[in-house]
Design a protein around this motif. Structure first.
Motif, PDB file in Angstrom:
ATOM      1  N   PHE A  20       6.604  -4.657 -14.805  1.00 32.62           N
ATOM      2  CA  PHE A  20       5.295  -4.052 -15.027  1.00 32.62           C
ATOM      3  C   PHE A  20       4.748  -3.576 -13.689  1.00 32.62           C
ATOM      4  O   PHE A  20       4.842  -4.279 -12.672  1.00 32.62           O
ATOM      5  N   PHE A  21       4.179  -2.375 -13.693  1.00 30.59           N
ATOM      6  CA  PHE A  21       3.626  -1.769 -12.485  1.00 30.59           C
ATOM      7  C   PHE A  21       2.127  -1.535 -12.670  1.00 30.59           C
ATOM      8  O   PHE A  21       1.684  -1.120 -13.746  1.00 30.59           O
ATOM      9  N   VAL A  22       1.373  -1.764 -11.597  1.00 28.91           N
ATOM     10  CA  VAL A  22      -0.059  -1.455 -11.578  1.00 28.91           C
ATOM     11  C   VAL A  22      -0.349  -0.701 -10.287  1.00 28.91           C
ATOM     12  O   VAL A  22       0.023  -1.155  -9.200  1.00 28.91           O
ATOM     13  N   GLN A  23      -1.014   0.443 -10.417  1.00 29.55           N
ATOM     14  CA  GLN A  23      -1.408   1.227  -9.247  1.00 29.55           C
ATOM     15  C   GLN A  23      -2.918   1.441  -9.289  1.00 29.55           C
ATOM     16  O   GLN A  23      -3.448   1.970 -10.267  1.00 29.55           O
ATOM     17  N   ILE A  24      -3.604   1.000  -8.230  1.00 26.41           N
ATOM     18  CA  ILE A  24      -5.060   1.100  -8.172  1.00 26.41           C
ATOM     19  C   ILE A  24      -5.461   1.678  -6.824  1.00 26.41           C
ATOM     20  O   ILE A  24      -4.967   1.226  -5.780  1.00 26.41           O
ATOM     21  N   PRO A  25      -6.341   2.681  -6.801  1.00 27.51           N
ATOM     22  CA  PRO A  25      -6.784   3.247  -5.525  1.00 27.51           C
ATOM     23  C   PRO A  25      -7.518   2.215  -4.670  1.00 27.51           C
ATOM     24  O   PRO A  25      -8.236   1.364  -5.200  1.00 27.51           O
ATOM     25  N   LEU A  26      -7.324   2.304  -3.369  1.00 27.89           N
ATOM     26  CA  LEU A  26      -7.988   1.374  -2.451  1.00 27.89           C
ATOM     27  C   LEU A  26      -9.496   1.560  -2.482  1.00 27.89           C
ATOM     28  O   LEU A  26     -10.259   0.595  -2.374  1.00 27.89           O
ATOM     29  N   GLN A  27      -9.944   2.815  -2.632  1.00 26.63           N
ATOM     30  CA  GLN A  27     -11.366   3.121  -2.711  1.00 26.63           C
ATOM     31  C   GLN A  27     -11.658   3.742  -4.068  1.00 26.63           C
ATOM     32  O   GLN A  27     -11.075   4.771  -4.418  1.00 26.63           O
ATOM     33  N   VAL A  28     -12.523   3.125  -4.820  1.00 28.82           N
ATOM     34  CA  VAL A  28     -12.864   3.636  -6.142  1.00 28.82           C
ATOM     35  C   VAL A  28     -13.899   4.739  -6.023  1.00 28.82           C
ATOM     36  O   VAL A  28     -14.891   4.601  -5.298  1.00 28.82           O
ATOM     37  N   GLU A  29     -13.684   5.859  -6.716  1.00 31.75           N
ATOM     38  CA  GLU A  29     -14.610   6.994  -6.669  1.00 31.75           C
ATOM     39  C   GLU A  29     -15.951   6.617  -7.291  1.00 31.75           C
ATOM     40  O   GLU A  29     -16.035   5.768  -8.174  1.00 31.75           O
ATOM     41  N   VAL A  32       0.847  -1.192   0.000  1.00 28.33           N
ATOM     42  CA  VAL A  32       0.000   0.000   0.000  1.00 28.33           C
ATOM     43  C   VAL A  32       0.881   1.240   0.000  1.00 28.33           C
ATOM     44  O   VAL A  32       1.848   1.334   0.759  1.00 28.33           O
ATOM     45  N   GLU A  33       0.527   2.180  -0.896  1.00 29.91           N
ATOM     46  CA  GLU A  33       1.294   3.419  -1.020  1.00 29.91           C
ATOM     47  C   GLU A  33       0.359   4.555  -1.427  1.00 29.91           C
ATOM     48  O   GLU A  33      -0.268   4.495  -2.495  1.00 29.91           O
ATOM     49  N   ASP A  34       0.267   5.591  -0.579  1.00 32.19           N
ATOM     50  CA  ASP A  34      -0.559   6.771  -0.888  1.00 32.19           C
ATOM     51  C   ASP A  34      -1.998   6.401  -1.244  1.00 32.19           C
ATOM     52  O   ASP A  34      -2.519   6.779  -2.297  1.00 32.19           O
ATOM     53  N   ALA A  35      -2.653   5.648  -0.355  1.00 29.71           N
ATOM     54  CA  ALA A  35      -4.064   5.261  -0.519  1.00 29.71           C
ATOM     55  C   ALA A  35      -4.304   4.442  -1.787  1.00 29.71           C
ATOM     56  O   ALA A  35      -5.410   4.421  -2.327  1.00 29.71           O
ATOM     57  N   SER A  36      -3.254   3.782  -2.277  1.00 29.63           N
ATOM     58  CA  SER A  36      -3.366   2.915  -3.450  1.00 29.63           C
ATOM     59  C   SER A  36      -2.583   1.629  -3.204  1.00 29.63           C
ATOM     60  O   SER A  36      -1.699   1.591  -2.340  1.00 29.63           O
ATOM     61  N   VAL A  37      -2.917   0.613  -3.959  1.00 34.15           N
ATOM     62  CA  VAL A  37      -2.102  -0.597  -3.947  1.00 34.15           C
ATOM     63  C   VAL A  37      -1.159  -0.525  -5.149  1.00 34.15           C
ATOM     64  O   VAL A  37      -1.572  -0.192  -6.260  1.00 34.15           O
TER      65      VAL A  37
END
Length: 285
Positions: A261-270, A189-194
């Protein structure tokens, strides 16, 4: 009078330019509508063709599996059984490859046109990674290292689609690297994202190749030379899924250091992203 006349001429010229601009804008709008319709027709053709291929492929695969079961029960010599089984095994293997390609095409078309609706809910991303890695270790026999935090990574997402992304990236890493090399996978977890990453020690990708990796149907020269099978849709599908979660996907590749390869996804989707992901596809006129 001269000044007044010049003003009138200027007004007429401006009016003429405005009319020309309006006509040009109208033509551009018409061209854009035609292009959009052509694009919809292309998407419609792809998904229809894929669906039409799916039915006979399912029938062929079913018949082959039935024949194999009957062959096991048939009273024939061992030599004859082995001969027929070899033929049927080849047919089944090739049919499964073609079936996988068709499913990829259907998945891509459904996501691209917005027909695929994402089902958002809480899911454990750590668990997804663990299950995929365990399956890939068993299937490939390769060494895969996985680093995860001690606590579960709970995110609001479509767990089934994210599993697909993880499978695509891990499979790619295995597919395009030497068998005696290690695949390194991690998530935190980094900056409210995975932040999820997959590293392999395969051949480096040029900047030109990296710029096209997520384009539909793109395959690197290396992939075209040594791996004939595949549409080049796995990364495109992954990008569609990640972006519909409000995330990003990118690649970093350096000669002598491999590819990550990098993937960044917010923990909470708007809410607006969830609403977009639930919008039905636009119908063709």
């Amino acid at each position: 009078m001269v000044k007044y006349w010049r003003i009138r001429v200027a007004e007429q010229e401006v009016h003429g330019y405005a009319q020309e601009l309006a006509a040009t804008n109208q033509k551009l709008e018409q061209i854009n509508q035609e292009l959009e319709r052509a694009n919809h027709l292309k998407d419609y053709f792809m998904i229809r063709a894929a669906h039409e291929l799916r039915t006979p492929l399912t029938t062929i695969l079913g018949e082959v599996q039935l024949a194999l079961r009957r062959l096991d029960k048939a009273k024939s010599t061992e030599k004859e059984s082995l001969l027929w089984r070899r033929h049927f095994d080849k047919i089944e293997a090739r049919t499964r490859v073609l079936q996988a390609l068709v499913e990829d095409l259907i998945e891509f078309s459904s996501l691209h046109t917005g027909e695929k609706i994402l089902q958002f809910g809480p899911c454990d991303f750590s668990k997804i990674c663990g299950e995929v890695v365990e399956n890939q270790r068993t299937y490939s026999g390769r060494q895969i290292e996985l680093q995860l935090p001690p606590d579960p990574i709970i995110i609001q997402a479509d767990g089934k689609r994210l599993t697909q992304v993880v499978i695509n990236l891990v499979s790619n890493a295995l597919h395009y690297s030497l068998e005696d090399t290690v695949i390194s996978i991690g998530a935190h977890v980094e900056d409210a994202s995975v932040l999820f990453q997959v590293h392999n020690e395969g051949p480096a990708l040029s900047l030109e190749q990296q710029s096209h990796l997520f384009d539909p149907f793109y395959r690197t020269p290396y992939a075209e030379t040594f791996f004939r099978e595949g549409w080049g849709l796995g990364l495109t599908v992954s990008k569609e899924i990640v972006e519909r979660h409000g995330g990003q996907i990118w690649v970093k590749s350096i000669e002598g250091e491999g590819t990550t390869f990098f993937v960044q996804i917010p923990l909470q989707v708007e809410q607006n992203i969830q609403a977009f992901s639930h919008q039905p596809a636009r119908k063709m006129a």
